[in-house]
Design a protein around this motif. Sequence first.
Motif, PDB file in Angstrom:
ATOM      1  N   LEU A  37       0.501  -1.078  -0.250  1.00 53.97           N
ATOM      2  CA  LEU A  37      -0.203   0.484  -0.381  1.00 53.97           C
ATOM      3  C   LEU A  37       0.507   1.363  -0.067  1.00 53.97           C
ATOM      4  CD1 LEU A  37      -3.022  -1.114   2.875  1.00 53.97           C
ATOM      5  CD2 LEU A  37      -2.637  -0.964   0.515  1.00 53.97           C
ATOM      6  N   ARG A  38       1.579   0.913   0.958  1.00 51.84           N
ATOM      7  CA  ARG A  38       2.901   2.107   0.808  1.00 51.84           C
ATOM      8  C   ARG A  38       3.935   2.644  -0.306  1.00 51.84           C
ATOM      9  NH1 ARG A  38       1.793   6.252   3.850  1.00 51.84           N
ATOM     10  NH2 ARG A  38       4.049   6.751   4.776  1.00 51.84           N
ATOM     11  N   SER A  39       4.060   1.607  -1.064  1.00 49.61           N
ATOM     12  CA  SER A  39       4.843   1.276  -2.199  1.00 49.61           C
ATOM     13  C   SER A  39       4.051   1.736  -3.551  1.00 49.61           C
ATOM     14  CB  SER A  39       4.669  -0.200  -2.567  1.00 49.61           C
ATOM     15  OG  SER A  39       3.894  -0.767  -3.026  1.00 49.61           O
ATOM     16  N   ILE A  40       2.659   1.831  -3.588  1.00 49.94           N
ATOM     17  CA  ILE A  40       1.676   2.219  -4.882  1.00 49.94           C
ATOM     18  C   ILE A  40       1.409   4.233  -4.565  1.00 49.94           C
ATOM     19  CG2 ILE A  40      -1.335   2.898  -4.872  1.00 49.94           C
ATOM     20  CD1 ILE A  40      -1.611  -0.433  -4.433  1.00 49.94           C
ATOM     21  N   ASP A  41       1.113   4.278  -2.884  1.00 53.71           N
ATOM     22  CA  ASP A  41       0.808   5.973  -2.517  1.00 53.71           C
ATOM     23  C   ASP A  41       1.552   6.304  -1.257  1.00 53.71           C
ATOM     24  OD1 ASP A  41       0.153   8.670  -1.907  1.00 53.71           O
ATOM     25  OD2 ASP A  41      -1.478   8.388  -2.496  1.00 53.71           O
ATOM     26  N   ASP A  42       2.918   6.810  -1.610  1.00 50.28           N
ATOM     27  CA  ASP A  42       3.127   6.197   0.223  1.00 50.28           C
ATOM     28  C   ASP A  42       2.759   8.232   1.252  1.00 50.28           C
ATOM     29  OD1 ASP A  42       4.702   8.544  -1.105  1.00 50.28           O
ATOM     30  OD2 ASP A  42       6.454   7.936  -1.174  1.00 50.28           O
ATOM     31  N   THR A  43       2.207   8.772   0.356  1.00 48.39           N
ATOM     32  CA  THR A  43       1.089  10.275   0.828  1.00 48.39           C
ATOM     33  C   THR A  43      -0.228   9.594   1.978  1.00 48.39           C
ATOM     34  OG1 THR A  43      -0.053  10.725  -1.111  1.00 48.39           O
ATOM     35  CG2 THR A  43       2.180  11.433  -0.949  1.00 48.39           C
ATOM     36  N   ALA A  44      -0.305   7.938   1.099  1.00 48.21           N
ATOM     37  CA  ALA A  44      -1.842   7.179   1.498  1.00 48.21           C
ATOM     38  C   ALA A  44      -2.216   7.537   3.273  1.00 48.21           C
ATOM     39  CB  ALA A  44      -2.590   6.900   0.786  1.00 48.21           C
ATOM     40  N   PRO A  45      -2.623   8.385   4.109  1.00 44.38           N
ATOM     41  CA  PRO A  45      -2.465   7.835   5.317  1.00 44.38           C
ATOM     42  C   PRO A  45      -2.912   6.095   5.841  1.00 44.38           C
ATOM     43  CG  PRO A  45      -4.763   8.884   5.106  1.00 44.38           C
ATOM     44  CD  PRO A  45      -4.058   8.862   3.426  1.00 44.38           C
ATOM     45  N   ILE A  46      -2.241   5.493   5.342  1.00 44.63           N
ATOM     46  CA  ILE A  46      -1.886   4.347   5.763  1.00 44.63           C
ATOM     47  C   ILE A  46      -0.878   4.184   7.426  1.00 44.63           C
ATOM     48  CG2 ILE A  46      -2.044   1.580   5.425  1.00 44.63           C
ATOM     49  CD1 ILE A  46      -4.198   2.318   4.277  1.00 44.63           C
ATOM     50  N   ILE A  47      -1.741   3.161   8.668  1.00 41.80           N
ATOM     51  CA  ILE A  47      -1.129   2.930   9.409  1.00 41.80           C
ATOM     52  C   ILE A  47      -0.696   1.353   9.234  1.00 41.80           C
ATOM     53  CG2 ILE A  47      -1.801   5.020  10.414  1.00 41.80           C
ATOM     54  CD1 ILE A  47      -3.345   2.160  12.478  1.00 41.80           C
ATOM     55  N   PRO A  48       1.158   1.031  10.006  1.00 38.83           N
ATOM     56  CA  PRO A  48       0.812  -0.052  10.164  1.00 38.83           C
ATOM     57  C   PRO A  48       0.141  -0.628  11.541  1.00 38.83           C
ATOM     58  CG  PRO A  48       2.701   1.770  11.010  1.00 38.83           C
ATOM     59  CD  PRO A  48       1.640   1.740   9.974  1.00 38.83           C
ATOM     60  N   VAL A  49      -0.279  -1.969  11.073  1.00 38.33           N
ATOM     61  CA  VAL A  49      -0.839  -2.994  12.065  1.00 38.33           C
ATOM     62  C   VAL A  49       0.386  -4.079  12.735  1.00 38.33           C
ATOM     63  CG1 VAL A  49      -2.988  -4.238  12.546  1.00 38.33           C
ATOM     64  CG2 VAL A  49      -3.076  -2.064  11.615  1.00 38.33           C
ATOM     65  N   ILE A  50       0.673  -4.313  13.862  1.00 37.27           N
ATOM     66  CA  ILE A  50       0.956  -5.103  14.145  1.00 37.27           C
ATOM     67  C   ILE A  50      -0.281  -6.737  14.749  1.00 37.27           C
ATOM     68  CG2 ILE A  50       2.869  -4.506  14.908  1.00 37.27           C
ATOM     69  CD1 ILE A  50       1.925  -3.895  17.911  1.00 37.27           C
ATOM     70  N   GLN A  51       0.163  -7.710  14.185  1.00 39.18           N
ATOM     71  CA  GLN A  51      -0.997  -9.088  14.862  1.00 39.18           C
ATOM     72  C   GLN A  51       0.088 -10.139  15.411  1.00 39.18           C
ATOM     73  OE1 GLN A  51      -3.678  -9.495  14.503  1.00 39.18           O
ATOM     74  NE2 GLN A  51      -4.163  -7.612  12.877  1.00 39.18           N
TER      75      GLN A  51
END
Length: 263
Positions: free
Chosen positions: A114-128
């Motif tokens: 997701l970050r490689s597609i758009d590194d400005t998009a406000p996606i957060i990392p999630v730990i599982q």
Amino acid sequence: MTRFYLGAPPAWVRYTDVPLFISNRPLSKLRRLHRARGPVAIDSGGFSELDAHGSWEHGPTPRKYIQQVQRYRDEIGIAWAAPQDWMCEPWIVAKTGLSVEEHQRRTVANYLELRSIDDTAPIIPVIQGWTLADYHRCVDLYDRAGVDLTREPVVGIGSVCRRQASSEAAALVYSLTVQAGLRLHGFGFKIDGLREVGHLLASADSMAWSSRGRREPAGCDYRAPGSRGPHKNEANCLRYALAWRQRVLAACATQQLTVGCAA
């Protein structure tokens, strides 16, 4: 805890300025979006996807999901969105037929994609994970991929909502916040869980009010703009949800948890 997001249907962005947590599943179906009056975060709907299908094959592709998030950022104004992560509850792992380790690998890989597609998009990392060792292994996976989670403003922690009031969950949150230095968002936290670990979280969300309201006959005459008539129960009542949210914040306050006025 500095912010508590109320799980809500998409339409509520027009009617309240309290922080709202909205699922991408209903939101993505709307042709028209409205500017939010308050902070909004987006749930990817991962639990529902894996619970129903055992995979993300029926959900949006990563590129499509990024396009949806971009739209929400531009038209609604969102704080952040969760990635298309893979939950690690035993019953979910049983449905996918994969290991916890593979769920973690796919979670990290999706964030990176997701970050490689758009590194400005406000996606957060999630730990599982499921055990304490699992979660620290997931942190290590991010680290090996070049993502320093201690520098992230928000890191989601998944697969804890059904055991959040347990000593195991409390030890987990303590280890990841106080010891590892992560600023965690707790997905699906209820009052008991917030009493236990709310002071350690940067933020949390819950939609527990809705399932509780479904069991209660309508006790108020509130009607949302455009509604067709009085509601039969409180499962979709904004007034009921806001009153429940106040009880959550009051419960946190009794435990000397810091909840800011923007919570």
